[in-house]
Motif scaffolding. Structure first.
Motif, mmCIF file in Angstrom:
data_model
loop_
_atom_site.group_PDB
_atom_site.id
_atom_site.type_symbol
_atom_site.label_atom_id
_atom_site.label_comp_id
_atom_site.label_asym_id
_atom_site.label_seq_id
_atom_site.Cartn_x
_atom_site.Cartn_y
_atom_site.Cartn_z
ATOM 1 N N THR A 160 0.817 -1.203 0.000
ATOM 2 C CA THR A 160 0.000 0.000 0.000
ATOM 3 C C THR A 160 0.858 1.263 0.000
ATOM 4 O O THR A 160 0.634 2.178 -0.790
ATOM 5 C CB THR A 160 -0.939 0.015 1.216
ATOM 6 O OG1 THR A 160 -1.773 -1.130 1.155
ATOM 7 C CG2 THR A 160 -1.799 1.256 1.232
ATOM 8 N N ALA A 163 -7.727 -5.308 -0.474
ATOM 9 C CA ALA A 163 -8.959 -5.665 0.230
ATOM 10 C C ALA A 163 -8.611 -6.792 1.185
ATOM 11 O O ALA A 163 -7.808 -7.659 0.857
ATOM 12 C CB ALA A 163 -10.031 -6.122 -0.751
ATOM 13 N N VAL A 200 -14.706 -8.307 7.695
ATOM 14 C CA VAL A 200 -13.980 -7.352 6.858
ATOM 15 C C VAL A 200 -12.776 -6.839 7.636
ATOM 16 O O VAL A 200 -12.896 -6.440 8.790
ATOM 17 C CB VAL A 200 -14.911 -6.179 6.451
ATOM 18 C CG1 VAL A 200 -14.157 -5.128 5.677
ATOM 19 C CG2 VAL A 200 -16.084 -6.692 5.658
ATOM 20 N N THR A 246 -10.167 -3.948 7.681
ATOM 21 C CA THR A 246 -9.765 -2.642 7.154
ATOM 22 C C THR A 246 -8.850 -1.953 8.159
ATOM 23 O O THR A 246 -8.764 -2.346 9.312
ATOM 24 C CB THR A 246 -10.975 -1.734 6.875
ATOM 25 O OG1 THR A 246 -11.686 -1.529 8.090
ATOM 26 C CG2 THR A 246 -11.900 -2.325 5.828
ATOM 27 N N SER A 247 -8.195 -0.931 7.684
ATOM 28 C CA SER A 247 -7.301 -0.140 8.515
ATOM 29 C C SER A 247 -7.776 1.305 8.479
ATOM 30 O O SER A 247 -8.400 1.738 7.505
ATOM 31 C CB SER A 247 -5.874 -0.236 7.970
ATOM 32 O OG SER A 247 -5.031 0.679 8.623
ATOM 33 N N ARG A 248 -7.463 2.049 9.496
ATOM 34 C CA ARG A 248 -7.877 3.460 9.490
ATOM 35 C C ARG A 248 -7.152 4.252 8.417
ATOM 36 O O ARG A 248 -7.573 5.335 8.050
ATOM 37 C CB ARG A 248 -7.674 4.079 10.864
ATOM 38 C CG ARG A 248 -6.269 4.093 11.346
ATOM 39 C CD ARG A 248 -6.166 4.690 12.757
ATOM 40 N NE ARG A 248 -4.829 4.553 13.262
ATOM 41 C CZ ARG A 248 -4.375 3.534 13.974
ATOM 42 N NH1 ARG A 248 -5.187 2.548 14.266
ATOM 43 N NH2 ARG A 248 -3.133 3.499 14.390
ATOM 44 N N ASP A 253 -6.738 3.020 5.319
ATOM 45 C CA ASP A 253 -7.238 2.567 4.019
ATOM 46 C C ASP A 253 -8.004 3.675 3.321
ATOM 47 O O ASP A 253 -8.683 4.482 3.960
ATOM 48 C CB ASP A 253 -8.156 1.358 4.179
ATOM 49 C CG ASP A 253 -7.411 0.074 4.394
ATOM 50 O OD1 ASP A 253 -6.182 0.055 4.212
ATOM 51 O OD2 ASP A 253 -8.061 -0.920 4.765
ATOM 52 N N ASP A 270 -10.339 1.073 -0.972
ATOM 53 C CA ASP A 270 -9.872 -0.142 -0.295
ATOM 54 C C ASP A 270 -10.950 -0.702 0.626
ATOM 55 O O ASP A 270 -11.140 -1.923 0.710
ATOM 56 C CB ASP A 270 -8.602 0.131 0.505
ATOM 57 C CG ASP A 270 -7.398 0.416 -0.371
ATOM 58 O OD1 ASP A 270 -7.439 0.092 -1.574
ATOM 59 O OD2 ASP A 270 -6.427 0.990 0.152
ATOM 60 N N LYS A 271 -11.649 0.163 1.322
ATOM 61 C CA LYS A 271 -12.724 -0.283 2.217
ATOM 62 C C LYS A 271 -13.870 -0.903 1.421
ATOM 63 O O LYS A 271 -14.421 -1.932 1.815
ATOM 64 C CB LYS A 271 -13.209 0.872 3.075
ATOM 65 C CG LYS A 271 -12.161 1.321 4.079
ATOM 66 C CD LYS A 271 -12.607 2.521 4.875
ATOM 67 C CE LYS A 271 -11.495 2.961 5.820
ATOM 68 N NZ LYS A 271 -11.848 4.137 6.582
ATOM 69 N N ALA A 296 -12.868 -4.352 0.303
ATOM 70 C CA ALA A 296 -12.952 -5.316 1.394
ATOM 71 C C ALA A 296 -14.399 -5.764 1.619
ATOM 72 O O ALA A 296 -14.663 -6.948 1.848
ATOM 73 C CB ALA A 296 -12.371 -4.720 2.671
#
Length: 64
Positions: A22, A30, A41, A43-45, A47, A51-52, A55
Motif C-alpha cells: 500500500t 482488500a 472485513v 480494514t485499517s484506518r 485505508d 480499499d474499504k 474489502a
C-alpha cells in the motif's frame, strides 16, 4: 505473471505485507478473513475509501 490472490500464513505477516504494498507501490487492496461463520472485513484506518469498498465486496463474495 500477476497474482489474483495472495495467501499469507497469519494476520501479522498479512498486515506487514499489505502495508508494504500500500505505502510503497500504491497497490489497491482488500482484506477479509476466510473460514469464519460470518463475513469479517479487515480494514485499517489508513485505508482509502476504495480499499474499504473492495474489502466489503470481497466479504460479500465470500458469503455467497
Amino acid at each position: 505473471g500477476c497474482a489474483d490472490i495472495l495467501l499469507l500464513p497469519n494476520s501479522a505477516a498479512g498486515n506487514i505485507f499489505c502495508k508494504s504494498l500500500t505505502y510503497y507501490a500504491q497497490f489497491p487492496n482488500a482484506g477479509a478473513l476466510t473460514g469464519t461463520t460470518v463475513p469479517v472485513v479487515m480494514t485499517s484506518r489508513t485505508d482509502t475509501p476504495r480499499d474499504k469498498l473492495n474489502a466489503i465486496l470481497l466479504a460479500i463474495l465470500q458469503s455467497l
